[in-house]
Structure formats: C-alpha cells, structure tokens
Design an enzyme around this catalytic site. Structure first.
Site, PDB file in Angstrom:
ATOM      1  N   TYR A  97       0.918  -1.172  -0.022  1.00 53.74           N
ATOM      2  CA  TYR A  97       0.041  -0.062   0.171  1.00 53.74           C
ATOM      3  C   TYR A  97       0.828   1.208   0.069  1.00 53.74           C
ATOM      4  O   TYR A  97       1.523   1.805   0.871  1.00 53.74           O
ATOM      5  CB  TYR A  97      -0.752   0.046   1.142  1.00 53.74           C
ATOM      6  CG  TYR A  97      -1.776  -1.186   1.375  1.00 53.74           C
ATOM      7  CD1 TYR A  97      -2.056  -2.031   0.270  1.00 53.74           C
ATOM      8  CD2 TYR A  97      -2.474  -1.609   2.612  1.00 53.74           C
ATOM      9  CE1 TYR A  97      -2.937  -3.208   0.264  1.00 53.74           C
ATOM     10  CE2 TYR A  97      -3.020  -2.625   2.490  1.00 53.74           C
ATOM     11  CZ  TYR A  97      -3.249  -3.438   1.575  1.00 53.74           C
ATOM     12  OH  TYR A  97      -4.257  -4.455   1.750  1.00 53.74           O
ATOM     13  N   HIS A 167       0.586 -12.062   1.548  1.00 55.61           N
ATOM     14  CA  HIS A 167      -0.374 -11.332   0.853  1.00 55.61           C
ATOM     15  C   HIS A 167      -1.139 -12.199  -0.348  1.00 55.61           C
ATOM     16  O   HIS A 167      -2.182 -11.921  -0.355  1.00 55.61           O
ATOM     17  CB  HIS A 167       0.227  -9.808   0.146  1.00 55.61           C
ATOM     18  CG  HIS A 167      -0.698  -8.701   0.267  1.00 55.61           C
ATOM     19  ND1 HIS A 167      -0.530  -7.652   0.269  1.00 55.61           N
ATOM     20  CD2 HIS A 167      -2.220  -8.858   0.064  1.00 55.61           C
ATOM     21  CE1 HIS A 167      -1.322  -6.859   0.102  1.00 55.61           C
ATOM     22  NE2 HIS A 167      -2.520  -7.495  -0.069  1.00 55.61           N
ATOM     23  N   SER A 246     -12.318  -5.637   2.490  1.00 56.24           N
ATOM     24  CA  SER A 246     -13.579  -5.203   1.697  1.00 56.24           C
ATOM     25  C   SER A 246     -14.953  -5.505   2.210  1.00 56.24           C
ATOM     26  O   SER A 246     -15.669  -6.047   1.512  1.00 56.24           O
ATOM     27  CB  SER A 246     -13.460  -5.590   0.240  1.00 56.24           C
ATOM     28  OG  SER A 246     -14.147  -4.696  -0.535  1.00 56.24           O
ATOM     29  N   LEU A 248     -17.344  -3.936   3.122  1.00 56.05           N
ATOM     30  CA  LEU A 248     -18.287  -3.106   2.508  1.00 56.05           C
ATOM     31  C   LEU A 248     -18.590  -3.139   1.080  1.00 56.05           C
ATOM     32  O   LEU A 248     -19.110  -2.302   0.399  1.00 56.05           O
ATOM     33  CB  LEU A 248     -18.296  -1.717   3.206  1.00 56.05           C
ATOM     34  CG  LEU A 248     -18.341  -1.643   4.565  1.00 56.05           C
ATOM     35  CD1 LEU A 248     -18.103  -0.155   5.328  1.00 56.05           C
ATOM     36  CD2 LEU A 248     -19.803  -2.032   4.984  1.00 56.05           C
ATOM     37  N   GLY A 249     -17.734  -3.988   0.477  1.00 59.76           N
ATOM     38  CA  GLY A 249     -17.983  -4.269  -0.899  1.00 59.76           C
ATOM     39  C   GLY A 249     -17.359  -2.955  -1.623  1.00 59.76           C
ATOM     40  O   GLY A 249     -18.045  -2.639  -2.760  1.00 59.76           O
ATOM     41  N   GLY A 251     -17.390   0.026  -1.068  1.00 53.40           N
ATOM     42  CA  GLY A 251     -18.321   1.049  -1.254  1.00 53.40           C
ATOM     43  C   GLY A 251     -19.767   0.821  -1.505  1.00 53.40           C
ATOM     44  O   GLY A 251     -20.739   1.622  -1.110  1.00 53.40           O
ATOM     45  N   PHE A 252     -19.794  -0.512  -2.190  1.00 54.40           N
ATOM     46  CA  PHE A 252     -21.209  -0.532  -2.765  1.00 54.40           C
ATOM     47  C   PHE A 252     -22.219  -0.863  -1.845  1.00 54.40           C
ATOM     48  O   PHE A 252     -23.652  -0.318  -1.908  1.00 54.40           O
ATOM     49  CB  PHE A 252     -20.857  -1.977  -3.448  1.00 54.40           C
ATOM     50  CG  PHE A 252     -22.391  -2.483  -4.626  1.00 54.40           C
ATOM     51  CD1 PHE A 252     -22.777  -1.663  -5.511  1.00 54.40           C
ATOM     52  CD2 PHE A 252     -23.045  -3.609  -3.891  1.00 54.40           C
ATOM     53  CE1 PHE A 252     -23.867  -2.215  -6.083  1.00 54.40           C
ATOM     54  CE2 PHE A 252     -24.341  -4.011  -4.500  1.00 54.40           C
ATOM     55  CZ  PHE A 252     -24.427  -3.280  -5.700  1.00 54.40           C
TER      56      PHE A 252
END
Length: 377
Positions: A97, A167, A246, A248-249, A251-252
């Site tokens: 990152y 990773h 992820s 929350l998908g 942001g979806f």
C-alpha cells in the site's frame, strides 16, 4: 451522534456520487471525535490467541484513494487516533500500500499507544525493499521475507509485528519454506503471529502443520460470499480466525454506488464486472435489501453490512477502510446491531434470492487468489 439521522442524510447524499469505501454518505463532523465511547466495538480472538477489537480499521486508501485522490495526511493520522479512542485496536496495512507509505502513516499515528494495539501487515508482492519499485509477480523467498520485515519494523516504528500475512501465495516457493522463515522471525521476537491472504485451502493446511496459522484474510461481504464454500469451514475446523477485507464491497454496500455510477481512470472498481453498466442494475437489489434492514434496525447501511458479518462466526473480524472520520465512527457502532436467530434467517432467505452478476476483481488480480504453493522437494 444520531444514527437514524445519519442514515437519512446518507441516503439523500448517496445518489450517483462516489464516496469512500466505508460508511454511508455523511458530512464530516469534527466534533464527532468526542462521541461517547458507548459505540465502541467489543473484543474477539483470532486463532484463539490474538485478541483484537471486533471491528478493525484498514488504512489501504490513506495514501491514495480508489478515486486516485491523495488524502490529507494529518487527517488520516486523526482518523487512526480517533479510531483507537473509540475502541478500535486492530489496524491493517501492507508493504504494497503505497508502496510503504501506509505503513509509515500507521506507524506515526499509533506511536503514542503502540503497545495497546494490534498491527497487521503483509508481504509477498515483488517490491524492491530499498526503493519501493514494483517488480513483476510475487516474491516469498525466505531471505526476501526477512529483509522485508526489517523495513516494516522501521516504517511502523515498532520492534515487532503482531500479525504478518503472506499477501498472496507464491506459486514458486513451497509454503514450508515460507512458514520456516516465519518461525525464525517469531523465535527472534520480530513477529508474534502469522496468516495468509486469499490462499488455496491445501496451502493453509500445510502452513498450519508447520506453525499454527492465526488468521486468514480474504475478501468477504454480503456482496462476495465465496469464502463460505471452503475457507471459512476450514478456519472453523483448524481453529483459525478470519479477517474480512472489503467488508463493505468497496463502497457498494453503503449506498454510495448506483446504476449511473462510473469510475475514475485508475479506480480498480472500473475493471470489476460486477460494477459494469450491464450488471449494476441487477446487483443493486442487494443494496435495497440492506436499506430495508437499515430502516428496521434504525442503523446505517454500513452498520447492517458489518453486523451481518459479525453474526456469521465469533472469530470473524471485518476491517473496513475509510478516509472519512464520520464513516469510521459509524463503522465502530456496527457491533451494537444485533440480529435475532429469526431475523438472521429472514435476512439470509432474502439474500439467497439475489444473484450477483459479474466478477469481484479484474482477471489479472483474481489469478493471484486461491493459489496452491508448490510441493516441497
């Protein structure tokens, strides 16, 4: 903070705008840092040994967001420190990152309370440890792992890493060699626990036989439930914790994406066919389901999505990432949302009727998931 008002305001703002990867659309409220700690997440154990908050914080986008913007470093430090003030003790990053930059941000932010939190980071991409240059493919050679960890310790301003993940599984290095290098670092006190991200199931078993695996970190959410088939049952069998990236998908599941949403150049979501103009209208049925439950529970969409994950197993911990203070505060309240057995059955019955169309990642990224390490010769 009035969460019902937050939810209503969020729905009004969501429209076609693209927001951060977590929380519903909300205006930032600087005073929200003073919110009473009653919404703090509880504690859970990964692998039966590593205790952390039931909801963590991912810092992946704190050097560059999905929309390719560069967040304010000072505000990212504020968000991390406010998360700790509100009970978050699990912080997730990786050398990839930035590269390196998110580890630096996290190390600076948590320096005042390092001994009170759990740091998890990841190695495995082929990144030059000195320059940060991204090179082709993966690199989990034992000598490289040990060099990478030295750099991580400096960037994170610490003498040990609480949880270190591979990773992605390196198809050219036996997992026995990887786990052997990890055991050496644990003996030296530089690591406390280790895990794998997006691994093949047989690789998990082989790694666990060398040294107990504390956690698997895979994508898992209402939008992507693939781990339910093999990996989550395997974690239950072996006593391994599960960390959801992820959750929350991207942001979806917050209502931040609608049928008219299009993505900025460089935004990886633009290459995910589940968000293509052809598939989005179908997949939005899932958001409608979450909205209905958010109304019933007087909660935000993000809180419902995270609470559903928490209800799956007591050793599952989601790590939503965000670059907005209000979203982080909203996420930490998800542990206060409870589903009765009957409610969860009702939710899952409705969920089973929704078929998500499209792939969760571009093919060139998916090719690195579910990989089995080569056999040790």
């Amino acid at each position: 903070m009035n969460r019902r008002k937050l939810f209503k305001n969020g729905l009004a703002l969501a429209g076609g705008s693209l927001l951060s990867t977590t929380g519903i659309a909300q205006s930032q409220n600087k005073n929200s840092q003073n919110e009473a700690p009653g919404n703090s997440p509880k504690r859970r154990k990964l692998g039966g040994t590593l205790e952390a908050s039931s909801i963590g914080l991912g810092v992946q986008n704190m050097s560059r967001t999905y929309q390719t913007t560069i967040p304010s470093r000072a505000e990212m430090l504020n968000i991390i420190r406010a998360a700790f003030d509100h009970g978050v003790t699990l912080f997730d990053t990786a050398e990839a990152y930035g590269p390196f930059e998110c580890e630096r941000i996290l190390g600076e932010a948590i320096a005042p309370f390092r001994n009170k939190v759990v740091i998890e980071t990841k190695f495995g991409w082929n990144i030059d440890p000195k320059t940060g240059q991204r090179l082709p493919g993966l690199n989990s050679r034992p000598e490289h792992i040990k060099e990478v960890v030295e750099g991580m310790l400096k960037r994170l301003r610490t003498d040990r890493i609480d949880l270190l993940y591979q990773h992605r599984v390196d198809p050219n290095v036996p997992i026995e060699d990887v786990a052997g290098a990890i055991k050496d670092l644990i003996r030296e006190g530089k690591l406390l626990h280790y895990g794998l991200s997006e691994p093949g199931p047989q690789t998990v078993r082989r790694a666990h036989a060398i040294h107990p695996v504390t956690a698997i970190q895979n994508e898992y959410s209402l939008l992507w439930r693939g781990p339910e088939k093999t990996i989550i049952p395997l974690c239950k069998e072996l006593g391994i914790g599960f960390v959801c990236w992820s959750p929350l998908g991207v942001g979806f599941l917050t209502g931040a994406i609608d049928a008219n949403t299009r993505f900025a150049q460089g935004d990886i979501r633009g290459g995910e066919s589940r968000f293509s103009p052809d598939n989005l209208p179908n997949n939005l049925a899932l958001v409608e389901l979450v909205k209905n439950w958010a109304t019933r529970k007087q909660a935000s969409l993000a809180q419902i999505s995270l609470a559903w994950l928490l209800a799956q197993q007591p050793w599952i911990v989601p790590i939503p990432g965000t670059t907005q203070m209000a979203h982080m505060l909203d996420n930490t309240g998800a542990d206060n949302i409870r589903f009765t057995t009957a409610e969860l059955d009702e939710f899952n019955t409705s969920l089973a009727k929704i078929e998500i169309k499209g792939e969760r990642l571009p093919k060139f990224v998916l090719d690195f998931s579910d990989v089995e390490a080569p056999q040790k010769k």
